[in-house]
Design a protein around this motif. Structure first.
Motif, PDB file in Angstrom:
ATOM      1  N   LEU A 139       4.614   0.723 -21.898  1.00 19.59           N
ATOM      2  CA  LEU A 139       4.302   1.588 -20.758  1.00 19.59           C
ATOM      3  C   LEU A 139       4.893   1.029 -19.468  1.00 19.59           C
ATOM      4  CD1 LEU A 139       0.567   2.294 -21.604  1.00 19.59           C
ATOM      5  CD2 LEU A 139       2.464   3.874 -21.861  1.00 19.59           C
ATOM      6  N   ALA A 140       4.761  -0.270 -19.299  1.00 22.08           N
ATOM      7  CA  ALA A 140       5.123  -0.859 -18.004  1.00 22.08           C
ATOM      8  C   ALA A 140       6.615  -0.766 -17.737  1.00 22.08           C
ATOM      9  CB  ALA A 140       4.669  -2.311 -17.976  1.00 22.08           C
ATOM     10  N   ILE A 141       7.413  -1.063 -18.759  1.00 22.71           N
ATOM     11  CA  ILE A 141       8.854  -1.179 -18.523  1.00 22.71           C
ATOM     12  C   ILE A 141       9.449   0.121 -17.974  1.00 22.71           C
ATOM     13  CG2 ILE A 141      11.064  -1.523 -19.685  1.00 22.71           C
ATOM     14  CD1 ILE A 141       9.566  -3.677 -21.393  1.00 22.71           C
ATOM     15  N   PRO A 142       9.248   1.267 -18.643  1.00 24.62           N
ATOM     16  CA  PRO A 142       9.804   2.483 -18.034  1.00 24.62           C
ATOM     17  C   PRO A 142       9.165   2.822 -16.693  1.00 24.62           C
ATOM     18  CG  PRO A 142       8.533   2.984 -20.022  1.00 24.62           C
ATOM     19  CD  PRO A 142       8.613   1.521 -19.939  1.00 24.62           C
ATOM     20  N   ARG A 175       8.026  12.664  -4.462  1.00 24.75           N
ATOM     21  CA  ARG A 175       8.229  13.782  -5.381  1.00 24.75           C
ATOM     22  C   ARG A 175       7.974  13.295  -6.800  1.00 24.75           C
ATOM     23  NH1 ARG A 175      12.463  15.316  -6.708  1.00 24.75           N
ATOM     24  NH2 ARG A 175      12.170  17.362  -7.679  1.00 24.75           N
ATOM     25  N   THR A 176       7.279  14.117  -7.613  1.00 22.12           N
ATOM     26  CA  THR A 176       7.019  13.717  -9.000  1.00 22.12           C
ATOM     27  C   THR A 176       8.341  13.721  -9.755  1.00 22.12           C
ATOM     28  OG1 THR A 176       5.019  15.003  -8.748  1.00 22.12           O
ATOM     29  CG2 THR A 176       5.482  14.144 -10.946  1.00 22.12           C
ATOM     30  N   THR A 216       0.845  -1.199   0.000  1.00 21.63           N
ATOM     31  CA  THR A 216       0.000   0.000   0.000  1.00 21.63           C
ATOM     32  C   THR A 216       0.878   1.246   0.000  1.00 21.63           C
ATOM     33  OG1 THR A 216      -1.368  -1.303   1.459  1.00 21.63           O
ATOM     34  CG2 THR A 216      -2.023   0.976   1.082  1.00 21.63           C
ATOM     35  N   ASP A 217       1.846   1.263   0.917  1.00 22.42           N
ATOM     36  CA  ASP A 217       2.716   2.446   0.983  1.00 22.42           C
ATOM     37  C   ASP A 217       3.293   2.744  -0.383  1.00 22.42           C
ATOM     38  OD1 ASP A 217       2.247   2.720   3.585  1.00 22.42           O
ATOM     39  OD2 ASP A 217       3.988   1.545   4.241  1.00 22.42           O
ATOM     40  N   GLN A 218       3.916   1.722  -0.970  1.00 16.72           N
ATOM     41  CA  GLN A 218       4.683   1.983  -2.189  1.00 16.72           C
ATOM     42  C   GLN A 218       3.782   2.521  -3.305  1.00 16.72           C
ATOM     43  OE1 GLN A 218       6.744  -1.352  -3.919  1.00 16.72           O
ATOM     44  NE2 GLN A 218       8.234   0.001  -4.899  1.00 16.72           N
ATOM     45  N   ILE A 219       2.638   1.888  -3.474  1.00 14.19           N
ATOM     46  CA  ILE A 219       1.784   2.309  -4.603  1.00 14.19           C
ATOM     47  C   ILE A 219       1.171   3.677  -4.306  1.00 14.19           C
ATOM     48  CG2 ILE A 219      -0.208   1.710  -5.994  1.00 14.19           C
ATOM     49  CD1 ILE A 219       0.368  -1.221  -5.340  1.00 14.19           C
ATOM     50  N   ALA A 220       0.646   3.825  -3.105  1.00 11.15           N
ATOM     51  CA  ALA A 220      -0.039   5.074  -2.769  1.00 11.15           C
ATOM     52  C   ALA A 220       0.947   6.240  -2.793  1.00 11.15           C
ATOM     53  CB  ALA A 220      -0.698   4.960  -1.398  1.00 11.15           C
ATOM     54  N   SER A 221       2.181   5.963  -2.376  1.00  7.37           N
ATOM     55  CA  SER A 221       3.135   7.070  -2.255  1.00  7.37           C
ATOM     56  C   SER A 221       3.367   7.729  -3.618  1.00  7.37           C
ATOM     57  CB  SER A 221       4.462   6.543  -1.716  1.00  7.37           C
ATOM     58  OG  SER A 221       5.008   5.642  -2.653  1.00  7.37           O
ATOM     59  N   VAL A 222       3.302   6.936  -4.673  1.00  6.37           N
ATOM     60  CA  VAL A 222       3.519   7.515  -6.014  1.00  6.37           C
ATOM     61  C   VAL A 222       2.578   8.698  -6.206  1.00  6.37           C
ATOM     62  CG1 VAL A 222       3.269   7.088  -8.480  1.00  6.37           C
ATOM     63  CG2 VAL A 222       4.271   5.343  -7.006  1.00  6.37           C
ATOM     64  N   VAL A 223       1.356   8.517  -5.709  1.00  8.91           N
ATOM     65  CA  VAL A 223       0.361   9.563  -5.926  1.00  8.91           C
ATOM     66  C   VAL A 223       0.453  10.626  -4.832  1.00  8.91           C
ATOM     67  CG1 VAL A 223      -2.096  10.009  -6.151  1.00  8.91           C
ATOM     68  CG2 VAL A 223      -1.137   7.848  -6.960  1.00  8.91           C
ATOM     69  N   LEU A 224       0.630  10.170  -3.583  1.00  9.28           N
ATOM     70  CA  LEU A 224       0.415  11.083  -2.461  1.00  9.28           C
ATOM     71  C   LEU A 224       1.689  11.788  -2.011  1.00  9.28           C
ATOM     72  CD1 LEU A 224      -2.095   8.883  -0.487  1.00  9.28           C
ATOM     73  CD2 LEU A 224      -2.540  10.760  -2.068  1.00  9.28           C
ATOM     74  N   THR A 225       2.726  11.029  -1.695  1.00  8.00           N
ATOM     75  CA  THR A 225       3.851  11.658  -0.991  1.00  8.00           C
ATOM     76  C   THR A 225       5.067  11.873  -1.880  1.00  8.00           C
ATOM     77  OG1 THR A 225       4.501   9.444  -0.321  1.00  8.00           O
ATOM     78  CG2 THR A 225       3.138  10.705   1.207  1.00  8.00           C
ATOM     79  N   LYS A 262      10.530   0.971 -13.779  1.00  3.56           N
ATOM     80  CA  LYS A 262      11.909   1.415 -13.524  1.00  3.56           C
ATOM     81  C   LYS A 262      11.858   2.735 -12.745  1.00  3.56           C
ATOM     82  CE  LYS A 262      16.386   1.138 -14.336  1.00  3.56           C
ATOM     83  NZ  LYS A 262      16.418   1.526 -12.898  1.00  3.56           N
ATOM     84  N   VAL A 263      11.154   3.697 -13.297  1.00  6.83           N
ATOM     85  CA  VAL A 263      11.176   5.034 -12.718  1.00  6.83           C
ATOM     86  C   VAL A 263      10.631   5.020 -11.296  1.00  6.83           C
ATOM     87  CG1 VAL A 263      10.214   7.345 -12.895  1.00  6.83           C
ATOM     88  CG2 VAL A 263      10.996   6.162 -14.952  1.00  6.83           C
ATOM     89  N   TYR A 264       9.541   4.312 -11.084  1.00  3.02           N
ATOM     90  CA  TYR A 264       8.911   4.328  -9.764  1.00  3.02           C
ATOM     91  C   TYR A 264       9.379   3.164  -8.905  1.00  3.02           C
ATOM     92  CZ  TYR A 264       5.889   7.991 -11.529  1.00  3.02           C
ATOM     93  OH  TYR A 264       5.420   9.175 -12.037  1.00  3.02           O
ATOM     94  N   GLY A 265      10.412   2.434  -9.396  1.00  9.40           N
ATOM     95  CA  GLY A 265      10.968   1.350  -8.606  1.00  9.40           C
ATOM     96  C   GLY A 265       9.942   0.310  -8.213  1.00  9.40           C
ATOM     97  N   LEU A 266       9.131  -0.065  -9.200  1.00 14.52           N
ATOM     98  CA  LEU A 266       8.072  -1.030  -8.892  1.00 14.52           C
ATOM     99  C   LEU A 266       8.447  -2.425  -9.377  1.00 14.52           C
ATOM    100  CD1 LEU A 266       5.065   1.209  -9.964  1.00 14.52           C
ATOM    101  CD2 LEU A 266       5.853   0.730  -7.647  1.00 14.52           C
ATOM    102  N   GLU A 267       9.765  -2.645  -9.636  1.00 20.56           N
ATOM    103  CA  GLU A 267      10.162  -3.967 -10.147  1.00 20.56           C
ATOM    104  C   GLU A 267       9.619  -5.079  -9.278  1.00 20.56           C
ATOM    105  OE1 GLU A 267      12.173  -1.466  -9.881  1.00 20.56           O
ATOM    106  OE2 GLU A 267      13.414  -1.219 -11.657  1.00 20.56           O
ATOM    107  N   GLY A 268       9.449  -4.754  -8.005  1.00 22.46           N
ATOM    108  CA  GLY A 268       8.972  -5.791  -7.088  1.00 22.46           C
ATOM    109  C   GLY A 268       7.533  -6.188  -7.364  1.00 22.46           C
ATOM    110  N   LEU A 269       6.785  -5.251  -7.883  1.00 21.33           N
ATOM    111  CA  LEU A 269       5.357  -5.541  -8.097  1.00 21.33           C
ATOM    112  C   LEU A 269       5.110  -5.983  -9.527  1.00 21.33           C
ATOM    113  CD1 LEU A 269       3.880  -2.536  -6.119  1.00 21.33           C
ATOM    114  CD2 LEU A 269       4.142  -4.902  -5.397  1.00 21.33           C
ATOM    115  N   ILE A 270       5.726  -5.235 -10.485  1.00 17.65           N
ATOM    116  CA  ILE A 270       5.655  -5.689 -11.876  1.00 17.65           C
ATOM    117  C   ILE A 270       6.940  -6.453 -12.131  1.00 17.65           C
ATOM    118  CG2 ILE A 270       5.382  -4.995 -14.260  1.00 17.65           C
ATOM    119  CD1 ILE A 270       4.198  -2.398 -13.260  1.00 17.65           C
TER     120      ILE A 270
END
Lengths: 459, 1006, 219
Positions: A280-283, A37-38, A26-35, A286-294
């Protein structure tokens, strides 16, 4: 649970990297939107999208002001880029629905972490696609004549025309996709509502989450709803592109008039769709460090789907040629001969290369699992699929029955601007989505966690 | 003074002109106008100069435009269909003319002239505005048919670029002022018997004007009358002189000719009687049921013409070799003593078979020499026709129809001499454009300035007007009274349908100003003359009768048989030494000698066989092209045919022209069409093509050797509606056979294809209880002249789209004439096929339209409803015949006021974004149906004539009710030759074709 | 965490679903009303004319036949507006001093046409032919209404396409014997259906499929 050797081996293929907990997901995904830095990446991509969008607006102003003559279309090639782009975009949309609906019904759990943005992609692709039938009309301000409605002329649309079927197919598709996507969002919107610090944000998320509290009752209603919608969406995956293919098969134009376009088009659609998902998924991961989820498994599975559908497409090309030759119809064979050796031979062989030859490299595991190569390959497929539509439409029209009326189409700059413009629109919408909504379904990913499994096993 | 790198703008031009002054002024401006920069400037300053819409690539110029555009498009985007009608008004007559019923057209008989020779026409008038020209069935030269020129003349009438005011040295004047100036000059001349007066006209056959000249000469014995007709029958005139020692007018009767040899004569499509000849020729060729006799046509010509495309044997020879051929042929039939063999075998290879053929058809054969051929060829033709006993049977002689038959070149040289000698005080140029089209070495444009007073009466402010102080607007033939002789000398009357739009005057009125009754109007002049001619008492009734018919009955000149001067003819024709290439000048099939250069319909009309529009070209054969190092075929590069530029040098003068490679053109020759490269034609005619007059000298008016051609690196993009021309026998589009094969197997047209049985479609069969309209097109008759294309454009308010849009494949003509080649590209068979809408019974277009904008009518038409069309263009994609046309822009002209008068009120003017196509002239169908319904009867066969059918000289197109077995069209469709184009697609076309038949000489194998 | 919404939000949410539907339906209904309104069709709307010509007076009062002025109605597609001359036939004697008629007299004097405002204004892509309708027994009244009761002329029908089509689909409802063609307030002597069917046969009126073919009105 005792770690058996094959378990270890299966590790890289996990749907989710080890070490995640309900909270951390939850933290990791939500943080992209909420906390968080873009990142600069977001601004860059959004900027590109936005400027291309302005180009689209310019092209449209010109189009409405002067007429479709600003494009390269002519007698006999009355359809050019517009319809090509329409079919291409619609096709891209399909992957999203396939992932979210069919894979859900097939209980393919790995889909959970990519379905959200795949659906978003569908929605935006359909938006882009939907523009073209309107733009390509000679008198777009009368578009509503394609809808059946009570009117003072006592005239209705002609239901024998595939274009009318398109109207229904595409609008249904858009509606269902939107619903499905939104319903899927509700629980996560709830999460965001509860997590955001920003008053306004909370209010908006609050309204959108429709008072989601996550009670057992809510969950059961939610499950039924999404299953129902999945049931609705599933036939659409097949029907929409089938109907789109009717635009061509119903006509008597050699190169169009063919009975196996529907499966061929659907396969092609999913082909290009998954290519777009990967692009779309690959970059993003990488950028949001979601390798763990995707995880690499998602990439590899998508690659496999591409390979499979790519083979179907290849088969169709060959059958098409064979049929034309075997049928012995001079016009049919003429059409294909011109495709291979005529003014559009270049485009034809390029598409064969992009759609058939190069993708065979996906048999190689290394290419399949390496994000960089996979990204490049997906791009190639996207180009190839666009060319496929272009060649089918333009080369068939350019040289049909009466030799004296043959004519060659060459795009003007406004053809290109309109095309790139819609790419811009797509990026624009998609990155707004990435910024404001959870691009990965939080609660669905949580179900992938071993803990969740454990719970289920206990329960 | 113009370094080509610099770009001009108006200011710069003015600056240049400030620099120059006096006489210099005109010249410099002329020179200026010729420069490419100036042309560019014109394009820039007047966007619609090159009939616009070419701005696709950079359509938004400047912020302001962009904003305008934006708002416009937003408005459009926000527009729904529900808008209130603007208020309209009705302004009734004060006293309504008796015979006029508002809403019903009236037809008046009048006549058009070309090279001074008249053809009778009927002009259709809607509430007083002429909208359409039809042939006059009563008139011998028309027989109801009509040429493309006449069809397009209504557009000429309303042309916004016509000269609108009397003008002196660039300033507006009145007719009164001109008259004053004229009087002044004349009183000065009184003393010297008018020795200083020169009048320059085109060829004149009008008895009235002849009479005027007679009277004027009595007043001014010293006055000289010169004539110049650039494309006139100079050779024929001299030829007659040579053969008979006197000027003689020749005409022919093809209905009695079984064997015809054309010595470079395009008698089917050009010449004063071509309409009549074509009708007779086709009738003699028509094969129906068990009548399988055909006439036979041999054509010897350098450049393929419609006549050549009909030939049973066509021999492509250089123009000069035709003289040799004529000599040899005359020897072959025992008239001349010329050689019967020579170095060029092509000339001699067919002599014996042709000779035999002619000999066995004495009295029923015909040898016709082309107007562009030298006198000797005409003399040979006369001699041979005499020897074959054709005179009085197929060939007829009368006194000349010209008011004053003179050697026009000599008369022009005479004028030049006087101009140089400064003996010309008053120069009246009535019509024509000599400054542009006189032999180049005369440099007339500059010489006109040497006349003290020079006045030019003309429809347009053209190159000649530019060289004269006084520019006088001429009345269009639909605006003035007049008369002229036809091919056989019969007098056709010309009556106006409308008051002069721009206060123009007829040539006769200007001439009248020289007489004692200067103020007479053309009506009174003509009437007075004929009142004098008519012997009977009841002049009024006789005159009314004549006006109603459009001609004066029994006024044809008596046929005579002049004695032949045998010795003068046998001048041994030796093969001319060929140094370099041969240059051939021909009038352009569309703009003729340049007089129609500003007529959009004619400019956009695809030339017979080449299909070039908006251009002329240096036309040469594949072999010659190869010699010059070009490709040996026209190759589409990109979307259009692109020709390499050639630099043509002839007698020290050079010209740059794009090469067009024409299969069937004679080797070693280059054909240049006249009439282009105009510098003052108007918004459509100015600055397009190249000026072939720039190479044309008095010594060689039609052809000469000694042309040097050099291929340049740069190339030129043609505007041709169709780019593929070879006939693919496997595609069942065009069927043809020799008459022998037809006799053996009448069903050949149906071999290799089957017409599917009914009931293959899941949709129910249409029933046609009432009428069922259909069309049959006889390919044996069609020669591809293209008159039907222009007729269709005139009848159906079809827009002109301009060169750029034609290049983009967007020409709008509903009817096209396809030309295909078969066989050896050096000397191919050429066939023509008119393609209107097929009005399919199982129409592919109908079931793909999403909004029911194109539907099947109860009589089998595919109705196209413009106001319902939203422009998805699906119908066009699905049309196998590609007969549908789309308004990619707002092509129709909604602004120009004069052009609004031109529109046919019974046909919707199509707006942007809608599809359109041939409707079988449904407005005519409905008009006839309503009339018949009111009289409680069925429509009679032949009561409805489509525009294309009505104008067709060979009656190739027949329209009618196929439910009526007795109708002409049903009878044609019953023929074994009848086939449907692409019928195997089960479209069941209502338009069908009769396969083409040829009648080759078994003695010749080629 | 504090309550984000008042609990009435639930009610509002539920209501908004139906509200939304009603809104859409309402807008559609309004659109339809506007499209068929006489504002859009300009039916029943008096147009200003140079002379306030009263059909009521000339037809109703004096009983002039329509064809006295509209002479070409039987022969031409266009039912002509009478030339000034026709007006002057009477008005060179009658109401000589009436100022309202001055424009007519002026027109006759000066040769300047009167400029009447068009009342029945079909779009330019519609080709209506008066003569055939008159000849097939479609009365003036059928389309122009009771002009004998119109002090100022107005457009009687909506002139919407569906209105034309109605009659073209089934002329029997509207045709009348030719002798009553210009009659105002015509009453069928018996059952219109039955009379209509007879006349359709008698006058050879074409079948519905022909009458509703596009090219009957659009060219």
């Amino acid at each position: 649970m005792p770690e058996t050797p094959e378990l270890l081996e299966r590790k890289p293929h996990e749907d989710i990297a080890p070490g995640y907990t309900f909270g951390s997901v939850t933290d990791q995904i939500a943080s992209v939107v909420l906390t968080k830095r873009t990142p600069f990446f977001w601004f860059a991509s959004f900027g590109v999208g936005f400027s291309l969008l302005l180009l689209l607006l310019l092209s449209m102003a010109l189009l409405f002001g002067k007429g479709v003559g600003i494009w390269g279309i002519r007698t006999p090639v009355m359809w050019g880029f517009a319809i090509t782009n329409f079919v291409w975009w619609i096709g891209i949309g399909h992957a999203g629905t396939l992932i979210s609906a069919i894979l859900l019904l097939l209980n393919q759990r790995w889909r959970n972490s990519i379905n959200r943005f795949a659906e978003a992609m569908t929605l935006f692709a359909v938006a882009c696609a939907g523009m073209f039938p309107l733009l390509h009309m000679g008198r777009p301000w009368l578009f509503f004549w394609l809808f059946p409605y009570p009117n003072t002329m006592g005239v209705q649309p002609q239901f024998r025309s595939p274009l009318v079927w398109d109207v229904f197919a595409v609008s249904t598709y858009a509606t269902v996709s939107a619903l499905f996507w939104f319903v899927g969002l509700v629980p996560d919107l709830g999460t965001l509502r509860d997590r955001t610090q920003n008053k306004v944000g909370r209010l908006i998320y609050g309204v959108l989450s429709l008072g989601w509290r996550g009670s057992a009752k809510h969950w059961s209603i939610y499950e039924t709803a999404s299953l129902l919608l999945a049931g609705l969406a599933t036939p659409l995956v097949l029907s929409v592109h089938t109907v789109v293919s009717f635009d061509f098969t119903i006509a008597i134009v050699p190169g169009w008039h063919s009975t196996f376009f529907p499966p061929y088009f659907v396969a092609g659609a999913i082909y290009s769709g998954f290519a777009m998902v990967l692009v779309l998924a690959i970059p993003l991961r990488k950028v949001y460090g979601l390798e763990g989820l995707i995880t690499d498994r998602h990439l590899e599975n998508s690659a496999k789907v591409m390979l499979a559908t790519g083979l179907i497409v290849a088969y169709s090309y060959i059958m098409e040629l064979f049929g034309a030759w075997f049928g012995g119809d001079v016009y049919e064979w003429g059409a294909f001969w011109h495709r291979m050796a005529g003014p559009y031979a270049q485009q034809y062989w390029m598409l064969v290369t992009c759609n058939i030859i190069l993708p065979q490299a996906l048999w190689i595991r290394k290419i399949r699992t390496n994000p960089v190569t996979l990204f490049i390959w997906s791009m190639i497929v996207l180009v190839g699929m666009w060319l496929e539509r272009f060649v089918i439409i333009v080369s068939s029209l350019a040289q049909d029955f009466v030799t004296s009326s043959w004519g060659i189409f060459s795009p003007t700059r406004w053809d290109w601007f309109t095309f790139f413009g819609t790419v811009g629109l797509f990026l624009f919408l998609f990155f707004i989505f990435v910024r404001l909504l959870p691009m990965i379904s939080i609660f669905e990913v949580r179900t992938l966690l071993p803990q969740a499994k454990a719970k289920e096993e206990q329960g | 003074m113009n370094d080509s790198s610099e770009k001009l703008d108006l200011a710069a031009v003015r600056a240049k002109l400030q620099g120059a002054h006096g006489r210099e002024y005109w010249r410099s401006l002329e020179d200026l106008a010729a420069t490419p920069e100036f042309q560019e400037l014109m394009e820039r300053e007047f966007p619609r100069q090159s009939i616009g819409w070419s701005e696709d690539e950079d359509p938004v110029k400047g912020r302001r435009n962009f904003l305008k555009l934006m708002s416009a498009s937003l408005a459009l985007a926000g527009l729904s269909a529900c808008t209130r009608q603007p208020t309209e008004f009705i302004t009734p007559y004060i006293r309504q003319p008796e015979d006029l019923i508002p809403g019903r057209p009236l037809f008046y008989a009048t006549s058009t002239t070309l090279n001074g020779v008249a053809t009778g026409v009927l002009a259709e008038s809607h509430e007083g505005r002429p909208t359409k020209i039809e042939g006059n069935p009563e008139h011998a030269a028309s027989l109801g048919a009509c040429s493309a020129f006449s069809q397009a003349s209504v557009l000429g009438l309303y042309d916004p670029d016509r000269m609108t005011t009397v003008n002196y040295a660039g300033e507006t004047r009145s007719w009164g002022m001109f008259f004053g100036a004229l009087r002044e000059a004349l009183t000065a001349q009184k003393s010297k018997n008018g020795a200083g007066i020169r009048i320059l006209t085109e060829t004149i056959t009008s008895p009235t004007m002849a009479d005027q000249f007679k009277r004027i000469r009595q007043m001014y014995p010293g006055l000289k009358w010169h004539q110049w007709e650039p494309a006139g029958p100079h050779g024929a005139r001299a030829g007659a002189q040579m053969a008979f020692g006197q000027p003689v007018n020749t005409y022919y009767d093809f209905s009695a000719a079984n064997v015809i040899v054309s010595l470079d004569s395009d008698f089917l499509a050009s010449g004063p009687a071509s309409l009549r000849y074509a009708r007779q020729f086709a009738a003699k060729r028509r094969v129906r049921g068990d009548k399988t006799e055909m006439n036979r046509l041999y054509v010897v010509e350098p450049m393929p013409t419609p006549t050549g495309s009909k030939a049973d044997h066509r021999l492509a020879l250089r123009a000069a070799d035709i003289e040799v051929f004529a000599g040899a042929l005359s020897t072959a039939i025992g008239v001349g003593k010329g050689p019967r063999s020579g170095d060029n075998n092509d000339v001699y290879k067919w002599l014996d078979p042709i000779g035999k053929d002619l000999a066995s058809n004495k009295g029923a054969s015909l040898i016709i020499a082309g107007e562009c051929q030298p006198p000797s060829v005409h003399a040979f033709a006369h001699a041979m026709n005499a020897a074959l006993g054709n005179v009085g049977k197929t060939v007829f002689y009368t006194d000349p129809i010209e008011a004053e038959p003179v050697d026009q070149l000599a008369s022009l040289l005479d004028l030049v001499k006087d101009l140089d000698a400064g003996q010309v005080d008053l120069l009246l140029i009535l019509g024509g454009n000599p400054a542009y089209n006189a032999p180049v070495e005369l440099g007339l444009r500059d010489r006109f300035a040497k006349a003290r007073v020079a006045a030019h009466l003309s429809l347009y402010d053209n190159e000649t007007s530019r060289a004269c102080q006084w520019r006088l607007p001429e009345a269009h033939f639909l605006e003035a009274w007049g008369d002229a002789r036809g091919f056989d000398g019969s007098v056709a009357l010309q009556q106006p349908l409308i008051q002069p739009l721009y206060g123009g005057k007829a040539a006769s009125e200007v001439l009248q100003m020289l007489t004692d009754h200067p103020e007479m109007a053309s009506r009174d002049i003509v009437r007075a003359y004929w009142a004098g001619q008519h012997s009977g008492a009841d002049f009024e009734t006789w005159w009314r009768r004549s006006l109603h018919d459009g001609f004066i009955a029994n006024s044809a000149l008596p046929v005579k048989t002049p004695a032949l001067h045998g010795e003068s003819i046998v001048a041994p024709a030796r093969a001319p030494k060929l140094n370099g290439l041969e240059v051939i000048f021909r009038p352009d099939p569309a703009v003729y000698d340049g007089r129609f250069a500003n007529n959009g319909w004619l400019q956009e009309f695809p030339r017979p066989i080449t299909k070039i529009t908006w251009d002329n070209a240096a036309i040469l054969s594949p072999a010659t092209a190869h010699q010059l190092g070009l490709d040996s075929a026209n190759r589409p590069s990109g979307v259009n045919i692109v020709g390499k530029m050639l630099e043509l040098t002839y007698q020290g003068r050079t010209l740059r022209a794009p090469a067009w490679i024409q299969p069937g053109h004679a080797d070693g020759a280059i054909t240049l069409h006249l009439g282009y490269g105009r510098t003052r034609a108007g918004r459509s005619g100015t600055g397009i093509g190249f000026n072939a007059f720039g190479l044309r000298t008095g010594q060689a008016m039609w052809h000469d050797t000694g042309l040097q051609a050099k291929a340049l690196s740069d190339s030129y993009e043609f505007a041709t509606p169709s780019i593929d021309h070879t006939l693919d026998p496997r595609r069942h589009i065009f069927r043809a056979a020799d008459i022998e094969d037809y006799r053996k197997d009448p069903n050949f047209a149906h071999e290799g294809t089957e017409d599917p049985p009914p009931g293959l479609t899941i949709y129910p069969e249409w029933k046609y209880p009432g009428y069922a309209w259909g069309m049959a097109i006889d390919l044996t008759a069609c020669m591809g002249c293209g008159a039907c294309v222009v007729a269709c454009q005139a009848e159906n308010n079809i827009a002109v789209v301009g060169k750029d849009q034609v290049r983009r494949g967007r020409s709008m003509q509903w009817l096209r004439v396809d030309s295909y080649y078969s066989g050896d590209p050096a000397n191919p068979g050429i066939v023509n096929q008119p393609v209107p809408c097929m009005q399919c019974e199982n129409a592919p277009c109908e079931l793909v339209c999403p909004v029911q904008a194109t539907n099947h009518s109860s009589e089998g038409l595919n109705d196209m409803v413009y106001n319902r069309c939203v422009g998805t263009r699906y119908c066009s994609n699905n049309c196998p015949y590609k007969v549908r046309r789309f308004n990619f822009y707002l092509f129709s002209d909604y602004e120009t006021p004069s052009l609004k008068l031109l529109n046919n009120p019974d046909v919707t003017v199509r707006s942007r974004g809608v599809m359109e196509k041939c409707t079988y002239c449904v407005q005519r169908i409905n008009a006839a149906k309503i009339d018949s319904e009111k009289e409680g009867r069925k429509v009679r066969d032949g009561e409805i004539q489509t525009a294309c059918q009505a104008t067709c000289p060979t009656e190739a197109i027949i329209f009618g009710n196929v439910n009526d077995p007795e109708s002409r069209v049903s009878k044609m469709k019953a023929e074994k030759l009848n086939y449907g184009m692409l019928a195997e697609l089960n479209t069941r076309p209502r338009t069908t074709y009769l396969a083409e038949l040829r009648n080759p000489n078994s003695g010749i194998e080629d | 965490m504090s309550q984000l919404f008042h609990h009435s939000a639930n009610a509002i949410a539920r209501f908004s679903i139906f509200g939304g539907i009603c809104l859409v339906a309402g807008v559609a209904w309004l659109g339809w009303q506007a499209d068929t309104s006489s504002w859009e069709t300009r039916a029943n709307e008096h147009r200003s004319q140079p002379v306030p010509f009263s059909h009521m007076h000339h037809v109703g009062g004096m009983g002039l036949d329509c064809r006295y002025c509209h002479t070409t109605v039987e022969t031409s597609s266009f039912a002509n507006i009478p030339p000034t001359r026709t007006c002057m036939n009477c008005h060179s004697q009658l109401f000589l001093s009436s100022p309202t008629l001055e424009p007519v007299r002026a027109s006759y004097r000066t040769g300047q046409s009167l400029q009447w405002t068009r009342v029945y204004d079909l779009p330019d892509f519609v080709y209506f032919n008066h003569s055939i309708h008159i000849n097939k027994g479609v009365g003036c009244e059928t389309c122009h209404g009771r002009v004998d009761k119109m002090p100022l002329t107005y457009q009687y029908p909506s002139l919407e396409m569906s209105w034309c089509i109605d009659c073209h689909r089934d002329p029997a409802q509207h045709v009348r014997p030719r002798e009553f063609i210009t009659t105002m307030g015509y009453q069928p002597a018996g059952d219109q259906e039955e009379i209509g069917r007879r006349l359709v046969k008698e006058y050879g009126i074409q079948d519905a499929r022909t009458l509703t073919s596009c090219n009957t009105c659009h060219r």
